[in-house]
Scaffold this motif. Structure first.
Motif, PDB file in Angstrom:
ATOM      1  N   PRO A  37       0.829  -1.215   0.000  1.00  0.00           N
ATOM      2  CA  PRO A  37       0.000   0.000   0.000  1.00  0.00           C
ATOM      3  C   PRO A  37       0.856   1.256   0.000  1.00  0.00           C
ATOM      4  CG  PRO A  37       0.114  -0.927   2.207  1.00  0.00           C
ATOM      5  CD  PRO A  37       0.825  -1.893   1.307  1.00  0.00           C
ATOM      6  N   SER A  38       0.227   2.402  -0.198  1.00  0.00           N
ATOM      7  CA  SER A  38       0.943   3.677  -0.140  1.00  0.00           C
ATOM      8  C   SER A  38       1.593   3.840   1.229  1.00  0.00           C
ATOM      9  CB  SER A  38      -0.024   4.836  -0.397  1.00  0.00           C
ATOM     10  OG  SER A  38      -0.584   4.744  -1.694  1.00  0.00           O
ATOM     11  N   HIS A 192       1.215  -0.921  -6.438  1.00  0.00           N
ATOM     12  CA  HIS A 192       0.273  -1.212  -5.358  1.00  0.00           C
ATOM     13  C   HIS A 192      -0.834  -2.123  -5.862  1.00  0.00           C
ATOM     14  CE1 HIS A 192      -1.548   2.205  -7.510  1.00  0.00           C
ATOM     15  NE2 HIS A 192      -2.683   1.633  -7.206  1.00  0.00           N
ATOM     16  N   ASN A 208       5.114  -3.889   4.012  1.00  0.00           N
ATOM     17  CA  ASN A 208       4.180  -3.280   4.950  1.00  0.00           C
ATOM     18  C   ASN A 208       4.977  -2.609   6.054  1.00  0.00           C
ATOM     19  OD1 ASN A 208       1.769  -2.644   6.371  1.00  0.00           O
ATOM     20  ND2 ASN A 208       1.969  -4.501   7.590  1.00  0.00           N
ATOM     21  N   PHE A 233      -4.001  -8.557   1.954  1.00  0.00           N
ATOM     22  CA  PHE A 233      -3.644  -7.597   0.915  1.00  0.00           C
ATOM     23  C   PHE A 233      -3.657  -8.220  -0.477  1.00  0.00           C
ATOM     24  CE2 PHE A 233      -0.799  -4.991  -1.670  1.00  0.00           C
ATOM     25  CZ  PHE A 233      -1.346  -3.734  -1.436  1.00  0.00           C
TER      26      PHE A 233
END
Length: 354
Positions: A37-38, A192, A208, A233
């Motif tokens: 993720p960002s 992503h 992460n 995820f």
């Protein structure tokens, strides 16, 4: 030692520790994706490899050479950015040949290399055009050709497809992968988008909070997630709460049924355990033993072309079920009572990592 060796990389911005003890070995010609993720640190790792960020600690070795403190132009790295970064006042051919000109390559040799690169990306007739005359997908292919023209040791791709529409993204990612294979260039791809990473990578690094949660082939990452974060995820996940009866045989009680997972669970008898199941592991209708049968009520039906996703309620738990579209078998109706079955061996026992 791997061809590209990242050893205990650290990066902090003030008190914010963005990358934490990141170690990864990439073999020559391998295509590795950094997925997460960002804010997980994946782009920071890429920028440290490129030389745009200096590590707070650790070492970067390429082809046996320590490049940790070298400037970007000394590392023989090719970089493709998300926003193309083409020079608007230069033609396509001039953009592709820019790095070669800076390196002092003779005009004749440079023109030959530019022609070769334009043919490689499928745009041999666009050399005289300017970037504004090209589509987004074509501009990104030019950016790729520019990165590859100087024959770099490593190719870095920083979310190069995120600005493109869905159909162009699929086409271009496949083209990037084919070019990478043809050239045999060692590549790191940052994204992503789990589908992108799964479809074109030799290996995936799921990141992460600045760490690598799991490194493995796409098949392993999807089917054998090492942590709860990776399981959630990468792909869609159904979760069920169960109680451990016998850890060594993986026997649990789930929805009033005693179920054997056929594999050891790292828990104690009486512990609660969260079991995960992919949507494609649930099936409509009845099945003979040893399949596990569950009663469900259909809450949503989403027709997605070749796949139909059914969301159903099972013992107060909402689950997703994927089934192939069959023209002679319409999907169940919302509100219908259905039976679903599964193979208990498909359950994944999740650890406590969020």
């Amino acid at each position: 030692m791997a061809y590209l060796d990242l050893s205990h990389l650290e990066k902090s911005f003030g008190t914010n520790r963005v990358v934490k003890d990141f170690t990864l070995g990439i073999e020559q010609g391998e295509f590795v994706s950094l997925l997460g993720p960002s804010g997980c640190g994946k782009t920071t790792v890429l920028r440290m490899v490129a030389g745009f960020e200096q590590p707070s600690g650790g070492q970067i070795i390429i082809g046996g050479e320590d490049v940790t403190r070298l400037r970007p132009n000394q590392r023989k790295i090719g970089m493709v950015f998300q926003a193309y970064a083409l020079f608007p006042n230069l033609t396509v051919a001039e953009n592709v040949g820019f790095g070669l000109k800076v390196a002092g390559m003779a005009a004749g040799e440079r023109n030959e290399r530019v022609t070769e690169m334009l043919a490689l990306i499928g745009l041999p007739e666009k050399g005289g055009h300017y970037p504004f005359q090209l589509s987004g997908g074509q501009q990104q292919r030019v950016a790729l050709a520019r990165a590859l023209a100087p024959r770099p040791k490593v190719l870095l791709l920083d979310e190069p497809l995120s600005a493109l529409d869905a159909k162009v993204r699929v086409s271009l990612r496949n083209q990037i992968r084919q070019i990478q294979r043809d050239l045999g260039i060692t590549t790191i791809f940052v994204t992503h988008d789990q589908e992108e990473a799964m479809s074109i990578s030799d290996r995936i690094v799921v990141m992460n909070g600045g760490i690598a949660e799991q490194v493995g082939e796409p098949f392993t990452i999807y089917n054998q997630p090492a942590t709860r974060f990776v399981a959630n995820f990468v792909g869609t996940l159904n979760t069920f709460e169960a109680v451990v009866d016998e850890p060594t045989t993986g026997t649990v009680t789930l929805d009033g049924q005693t179920v054997s997972l056929g594999k050891k669970i790292e828990r104690l008898r009486g512990d609660k355990v969260t079991l995960a199941l992919r949507p494609e592991a649930l099936h409509l209708g009845q099945a003979p033993a040893p399949a596990m049968q569950l009663q469900a009520t259909v809450r949503e039906v989403h027709f997605m072309g070749s796949i139909i996703r059914v969301k159903a309620e099972v013992a107060d738990t909402m689950v997703s079920l994927d089934t192939f579209n069959r023209p002679d078998t319409p999907p169940p109706q919302v509100g219908a009572a259905i039976q679903v079955h599964l193979n208990p061996g498909d359950f994944i026992a999740l650890d406590g990592t969020a």
